[in-house]
Design an enzyme around this catalytic site. Sequence first.
Site, PDB file in Angstrom:
ATOM      1  N   ASN A  10       1.289  -1.009   0.147  1.00 27.12           N
ATOM      2  CA  ASN A  10       0.429   0.055  -0.048  1.00 27.12           C
ATOM      3  C   ASN A  10       0.927   1.097   0.151  1.00 27.12           C
ATOM      4  OD1 ASN A  10      -1.446   2.313   0.488  1.00 27.12           O
ATOM      5  ND2 ASN A  10      -2.549   1.450   2.627  1.00 27.12           N
ATOM      6  N   LYS A  12       0.172   3.875  -0.004  1.00 23.24           N
ATOM      7  CA  LYS A  12      -0.176   5.702   0.341  1.00 23.24           C
ATOM      8  C   LYS A  12       0.091   6.581  -0.579  1.00 23.24           C
ATOM      9  CE  LYS A  12      -0.165   2.431   4.697  1.00 23.24           C
ATOM     10  NZ  LYS A  12      -0.063   2.956   5.991  1.00 23.24           N
ATOM     11  N   HIS A  95      -9.217   1.122   5.145  1.00 24.29           N
ATOM     12  CA  HIS A  95      -8.148   1.924   5.561  1.00 24.29           C
ATOM     13  C   HIS A  95      -7.817   2.781   6.919  1.00 24.29           C
ATOM     14  CE1 HIS A  95      -3.867   2.905   6.828  1.00 24.29           C
ATOM     15  NE2 HIS A  95      -3.724   1.692   5.550  1.00 24.29           N
ATOM     16  N   GLU A 167      -5.488  -4.796   9.998  1.00 22.82           N
ATOM     17  CA  GLU A 167      -4.037  -4.097  10.386  1.00 22.82           C
ATOM     18  C   GLU A 167      -4.271  -3.308  11.902  1.00 22.82           C
ATOM     19  OE1 GLU A 167      -2.032  -2.883   6.752  1.00 22.82           O
ATOM     20  OE2 GLU A 167      -3.802  -1.387   6.947  1.00 22.82           O
ATOM     21  N   GLY A 173       2.777   2.263  10.338  1.00 21.09           N
ATOM     22  CA  GLY A 173       3.861   2.867  10.682  1.00 21.09           C
ATOM     23  C   GLY A 173       4.629   3.397  11.529  1.00 21.09           C
ATOM     24  N   SER A 213       3.729  -2.230  10.269  1.00 23.92           N
ATOM     25  CA  SER A 213       5.129  -2.461  10.140  1.00 23.92           C
ATOM     26  C   SER A 213       5.463  -3.995   9.723  1.00 23.92           C
ATOM     27  CB  SER A 213       5.815  -1.954  11.927  1.00 23.92           C
ATOM     28  OG  SER A 213       4.506  -0.968  11.649  1.00 23.92           O
TER      29      SER A 213
HETATM   30  P1  13P Z   1       3.450  -0.095   7.964  1.00 22.85           P
HETATM   31  O1  13P Z   1       3.860  -1.104   6.876  1.00 22.85           O
HETATM   32  O2  13P Z   1       4.095   1.451   7.420  1.00 22.85           O
HETATM   33  O3  13P Z   1       3.361   0.451   8.604  1.00 22.85           O
HETATM   34  O4  13P Z   1       2.280   0.810   6.720  1.00 22.85           O
HETATM   35  C1  13P Z   1       1.026  -0.263   7.366  1.00 22.85           C
HETATM   36  C2  13P Z   1      -0.516  -0.368   5.675  1.00 22.85           C
HETATM   37  O5  13P Z   1      -0.937   0.820   6.599  1.00 22.85           O
HETATM   38  C3  13P Z   1      -0.998  -0.902   5.075  1.00 22.85           C
HETATM   39  O6  13P Z   1      -1.688  -0.482   4.789  1.00 22.85           O
END
Ligand code: 13P
Length: 249
Positions: A10, A12, A95, A167, A173, A213
């Site tokens: 993802n 983002k 999300h 998640e 993050g 993460s």
């Molecule tokens: P991270 O892997 O950066 O923690 O993000 C996870 C996420 O939100 C994937 O959709």
Amino acid sequence: MARRKIVAGNWKMNKTPSEAVALVEELKPLVASEDVDVVFCVPAIDIIPVAEAVKGTNIAVGAENMYFEEKGAYTGEISPAMLVDAGVKYVVLGHSERREYFAETNETVNKKVLKALEHGITPIMCCGESLEQREQGVTMDFIRQQVKVGLQNVTADQAKTMVIAYEPIWAIGTGKTATTEQAQEVCAGIRACIAEVYDDATAEAIRIQYGGSVNAATAPELFAQADIDGGLVGGAALKPDFGKIVNYK
Ligand code: 13P
């Protein structure tokens, strides 16, 4: 039948169209795999150049959001038909960042899930608790609600094709991955919820990812869990590490 693993990045709100193509070129050889489904979920403006760049590879293109109407006066939104025409096979829906910053609710997620399925796009429907909810001991109650409402009016045959991403918000993050036990426990709970709503066959077929993460070091143990069928990867999906996550074995 064993479920095929699915590892999705993802991206983002990262990468301009030209940067996106450069990243695809860099990752292409690293994510080659015959065993795992590989998806790059990219910003809307990157979809067309990325779809072009992944032609002839094992990489499928996903979107990060989609609107639930067919067309019309919805300034700034993107329709399912637009995504299909651009070559999109998957869409991330619900999300936690969209729930938090863009007022996404279980009800709007459900409308989007139904629309995506109608158009043959595979939803990657996200769920996950906050740290406060985990500490209050209501994790599973909260997630069951997200899953049940998100899947309203979805048939068992449709549900079987879907992907659910667990998640935990506190792990996104933050560099703080859920422990393998925590991740497996909730993914098993989601599968039990699917079995209740539908039946065992549907629960066995649906793929459940862990996200939060995930990195090259944590992926092997996470993906080896009985109810974890791959990952939804944020930060590490923008780096060569993503190749190691795909080829985690
Ligand atoms: P991270 O892997 O950066 O923690 O993000 C996870 C996420 O939100 C994937 O959709």
